[in-house]
Every structure is written in C-alpha cells, then in structure tokens.
Design an enzyme around this catalytic site. Structure first.
Site, PDB file in Angstrom:
ATOM      1  CE1 TYR A   1       8.889  56.182  11.518  1.00  0.00           C
ATOM      2  CE2 TYR A   1       8.816  53.887  10.845  1.00  0.00           C
ATOM      3  CZ  TYR A   1       9.406  54.896  11.575  1.00  0.00           C
ATOM      4  OH  TYR A   1      10.495  54.615  12.358  1.00  0.00           O
ATOM      5  CD  GLU A   2       3.442  56.104  13.380  1.00  0.00           C
ATOM      6  OE1 GLU A   2       2.243  56.428  13.413  1.00  0.00           O
ATOM      7  OE2 GLU A   2       3.818  54.918  13.445  1.00  0.00           O
ATOM      8  N   GLY A   3       2.516  59.735   9.507  1.00  0.00           N
ATOM      9  CA  GLY A   3       2.146  60.983   8.844  1.00  0.00           C
ATOM     10  C   GLY A   3       3.370  61.600   8.201  1.00  0.00           C
TER      11      GLY A   3
END
Length: 592
Positions: free
Chosen positions: A437-439
């Site tokens: 997550y978050e890239g």
C-alpha cells in the site's frame, strides 16, 4: 513470549551520537527550545504508551478483528481499541509534530517518526488510525483554504476526528487517471461526490465522532487523465450535525492488520468541498502520499524490531542440540539454539538491518525538519532534495527488510513460529501489506529512477553523491571507508547507465529500477554503518563504560560489510543486464 520493549538506547544512539540531531534542530527557528531533556522525556513516555497501552491489544485485536453492521453501515473496532485510542489522543500524541497554530505541539518531524516506530512495533493496526490522519492534516495544511483549516485542522490534530485518503477504485490503483468518481457543482459552491472507493483505511469506525474523507474525483469538464483529478473534503457529518451520504459498504477480508478497518466507501452524492485548485488534485495527493510513504517505512522498521526481540528471546531459551564446538551449558540437556551459527546468522542479519534502517530513516526525518524550517533557502532546498530522493528508498527498502526480518524471526522459532502462540505469524501477515500500500515497492523503484533521479535536472542525486563522498574525504580513517567508497562507485555507475539508457528506452530504466533501489539503499546503509562504527570506536577510545553496546556496534558493522553489502555486485550486474531477458518473452511463452 517476551513483551515488546522500545529500543530507546539504540534510538538515542542514532539520534544523539550519530546524527547529532539536537544541535541541528536547535539551529532551526521553530526548534530553539527543543532540548535533549525534552526529547528524552517524550521518548520515555512514548515507550510507556507503546509497551503498556498499545502492545497488549495487538494479539487480541488480530483475533477479534473489526466487525461490520450492514444495517447501520457501521464498523466496530476490537475490544479495547477505543479506550486506547482515546488515551493516545488525550496524551497529545496525535498532535506531536503538527503546527501550533491549530493546536499542535510543533515538535520535530523526526521525533514524530521515532514515536511512530514504537507505535508500529507495538500495534500496527491501532497505529494506522492516527497515522493516516496525518496525511489529511498535511494536505489541508498545504492546500486547504483558511476556512477549511480553521474548521477541520484543530479537530484532526487533537485526534477528536480522524482522516482518510480515498484514492483507489475497483478498476484502478496506481493509474489514478482511470478513476470514475465524479464531483458535480452545487449552487452553494460545494460539490456532490458520487463513486466507490476501495481499500480505505479507517473509512468507518467507532473511535471518534467524525471522519474527514479526502477524496479524489473528476469534475464534469475535466481531462480524462491524471491532469483531470481534483481533491475534495467530504466529512462523515456535516457542520449542522446531519449525516453526509458517505457510507461504508463493507470491510475487506484481509491477510493481516485485522484490527484496522479497511473499508469499501460509497459516496452517494455526498457533499464535499474542493481542496486546492480544480484539476490539481495530483499535487495535493502527493502531499498526502509522501507523508504516508515515510510512515509506511516506519511500519516495516517497527514490525522488524518487534519480531527480532521475540526471536532473540526464543533463541536464548530454546534448548536444542549441542554447540558444534562442544557443550556450552553442560548442566542442561542441550544448549540454547543461540549457539548455532545459522541461528546467529538469522538473528544478526535482523539486527544489522534494523539498526541500519533506523539510522537511514532518522537521517531522512532530520532532513525533513531542515527542509521545513531552515532559515537558509539553499539549505532547505538541499534537505528537501534528500527527502524527495530518499522517500521511495525508505518506503520500499524498510518494508522489504521488515518483511524479511519477520520471516527470519519466524524461521528462528521453527514450528513455534508457525503457531499463534508467539505472535510472529501475525507480524509476518501484518508486515506483508507494507510492501503494497501507498504505492507498491515496484512503484517506489519507478518513482526513484523516473522522477527522483531527474529532480532539479539531476541536482538531488548529485547532492547525495557530494554529501557522502565529502564525508568520506573528511573521515578517511572511518571503519570500512573503502567499502563505502566502492559501493558509491557502483551506485554511480548504475546511475549513469540508467541516465543514458533510460533516455533512449524507458523500459531499460523500468527493468533496472528495483535492483537500483536496493543498490541505493544498501549503499546508504553502508554509509550509515561506517558512521555508526566510527562513533562507537571513538566512544570506546574515550573510555566509555558501555563496552558491550559500542563493541556490538563495531561487530555489527563488520557483519554488514562482510555478509550484506556483498549483494551490491549482483545488483549492479542486474542493472547493467538491461531489459532483454525480461522483455524477450512473448505472452504465450510465459505458459510454455
């Protein structure tokens, strides 16, 4: 099972002795009064909260998980979470590094990162509720109107309300140009937001009275690409107390972080307000994402530390076979497994990677404070360049290593690690999401080679090389200085290759991105370990009584340079190999 204990001695070693952070921070106009006494007291209190309030809820929270009521469209968090969150917020921990203008304490960002490490070690799921709120706070601080700031920031900073980042949709994650959520103008200047978002951390829960959603959506006349994205503020409850039409449609069924409410959110013409300029939401989004990416890096570090402590405690107590060099505990039926070389290999790899990653993360956090507050514009630019360059490295490398360390810890425990009794299997499950997550970490690598290396026309990476090479010139006698210099030369060669080949063919840069990021990270850790070993050597030479602590630092540096940094040869070869072996396969040949 050993209880989590915050590694305060090592945290202070990095912060005070290696980075010399107090003088650096006190030189900033906003931090003149930030003393070692104050910083030390805050870290001591944060450790107590992490150890005594958050950690005891981690295992039970995983077993209970969050529960969704479809009739009420509400979410209940695990037992004890609400009281613990309230204690955390009332203790001022949500406001630590926020601006005093809206009720924050104005303390250094790096101090907040240190507290985040302890929170993530103790209870990642619970820590995510205030953690993601900081992304909303940063976006509003940077891009919100004064009216929006006055209304929402005090409540978010105090922890009375929480915030979310509503980006992903069922048909798109990384490629946000494909979002379908729409924002239609209303007569009163607000917007009607309609669409579905998925994987929204803290989208609905029972910890606070109001949740402030920051939602990416497109205006009716917006370009059908990332250049047409706008950001909107959509509260759960409106100013008059009425319920906004933003509802949780269910909870995701997940591998880990089960105490964190990961929601499907349905916006059914919900009332929202534009943040920043129309079609400029991508810029606002990156304000949130950069903050979140550093936080996720701390999550990887925090979980690794907890896993290491558990596996070390187990290895000291678990009796199994005799030492290869002869019995060490003749009065016992077998020796502790700590005597065995391969167990030591796994434990020491955890130890040196955790301590090296901690140093790199705190260094990045210190640069964040300098970038925000230094009086000299050139110093701010230099520090900001380093933060921009290192953010994808901290996010990706610390989470990669966090998961690796948790896996190694489980292996140390053997069959015991595979059971729920020791808590390691939860840490492995919880840590796995941090690489996604978050890239995803692959996206971080692409960000590094595609955006950050070209930042300021290459200024950022040139500054990094100048800084590290300058340190080597000033400390030519530092332990392992020659190995650091060799790694820097390899990184320089890889950087030039990407610059030349990537300009001709973007797929070349894409193919090199992941090994390049790891090469960058290991080179950065080599610099940190040389610095730490130098400080330890000087402390021992000065007659420090902490011979075990400083002696372990020197031996840990030896382990890193002899058994970890050796990876750089293979990573450079992988970069220089180019794309041919990756892109030569046809789609059919994957299944052949």
């Amino acid at each position: 099972m050993p209880a989590y204990r915050a590694p305060l001695r090592d945290m202070r070693f990095v912060f005070e002795e290696v980075l010399n952070a107090y003088p650096a921070l006190q030189s900033l106009p906003t931090q003149h009064e930030f003393s070692a006494d104050l910083g030390g007291a805050i870290l001591e209190e944060a450790a107590k909260v992490a150890e005594n309030v958050l950690a005891p809820l981690n295992g039970p929270g995983d077993k209970q998980g969050c529960h969704y009521d479809p009739a009420e469209k509400s979410v209940t968090t695990p037992e004890g979470f609400k009281a613990a969150y309230k204690q955390f917020a009332e203790g001022g921990w949500t406001a630590l590094a926020c601006t005093p203008e809206f009720g924050g304490q104005g303390l250094p960002h790096v101090l907040n990162m240190m507290v985040e490490e302890m929170v993530c070690s103790a209870n990642l799921s619970l820590g995510m509720y205030p953690g993601l709120t900081h992304g909303a706070i940063n976006a509003l601080t940077a891009h919100g109107t004064r009216e929006q700031q006055d209304r929402y920031l005090p409540k978010l900073i105090s922890g009375e309300w929480t915030g979310t980042m509503c980006l992903t949709e069922p048909q798109c994650g990384t490629d946000l140009g494909l979002i379908r959520t729409r924002a239609l103008p209303r007569a009163d200047g607000s917007y009607a937001i309609s669409g579905t978002k998925i994987w929204i951390t803290g989208g609905e829960h029972d910890l606070v009275d109001n949740i402030v959603h920051l939602v990416l959506a497109k205006l009716p006349d917006a370009p059908d690409s990332v250049k047409g994205i706008s950001l909107f503020l959509v509260p759960k409850f409106l100013e008059d107390g009425s319920r906004n039409t933003a509802f949780c449609g269910g909870l995701e069924h997940k591998m880990g972080i089960k105490g964190s409410a990961t929601c499907v959110m349905n916006f059914e013409g919900a009332q929202g307000w534009l943040i920043g300029e129309p079609n400029k939401g991508l810029r606002c989004m990156f304000t949130m994402m950069n903050s979140a990416r550093l936080m996720v890096g701390m999550q990887g570090l925090g979980i690794a530390e907890n896993a290491y402590q558990i596996s070390l405690g187990f290895a000291r107590e678990r009796l199994q076979s005799r030492s290869l060099s002869g019995p060490k505990c003749a009065d016992k039926p077998a020796d502790p497994i700590l005597v065995h070389p391969d167990v030591r290999r796994m434990l020491l790899r955890q130890k040196v990677m955790i301590e090296g990653c901690r140093a790199l993360a705190y260094f990045t956090g210190l640069q964040l404070d300098i970038a925000h507050d230094h009086e000299n514009e050139q110093a701010r630019e230099h520090a900001d360049d380093l933060v921009q360059l290192l953010t994808p490295v901290v996010k990706a490398f610390l989470t990669d290593e966090g998961f690796t360390c948790a896996n190694e810890a489980l292996q140390v425990l053997g069959g015991s690690g595979f059971t729920e009794d020791w808590g390691i299997e939860q840490l492995v499950r919880d840590c796995r999401i941090t690489r996604i997550y978050e890239g995803t970490n692959g996206i971080q690598a692409l960000d590094l080679v595609g955006r950050k290396l070209s930042l300021g026309g290459g200024r950022a990476i040139r500054n990094f090389f100048a800084m590290t090479e300058g340190w080597l010139q000033e400390h030519a006698d530092a332990p392992h200085a020659a190995a650091v210099e060799s790694a820097l030369k390899q990184l320089h060669q890889a950087t030039l290759w990407i610059a030349m080949e990537g300009m001709k063919d973007p797929e070349q840069a894409g193919a090199a991105s992941t090994p390049y990021l790891r090469l960058f990270a290991l080179t950065s850790l080599a610099w940190m370990w040389s610095r730490m070993a130098l400080v330890a050597r000087n402390a021992l030479s000065a007659g420090s009584g902490e011979t075990a602590f400083y002696g372990a630092k020197i031996k840990s540096a030896d382990f890193f340079f002899n058994r970890v940094l050796t990876e750089t040869d293979g990573l450079l070869a992988e970069v220089l190999a180019g794309k041919s072996t990756l892109m030569a396969f046809s789609e059919e040949e994957f299944a052949a």
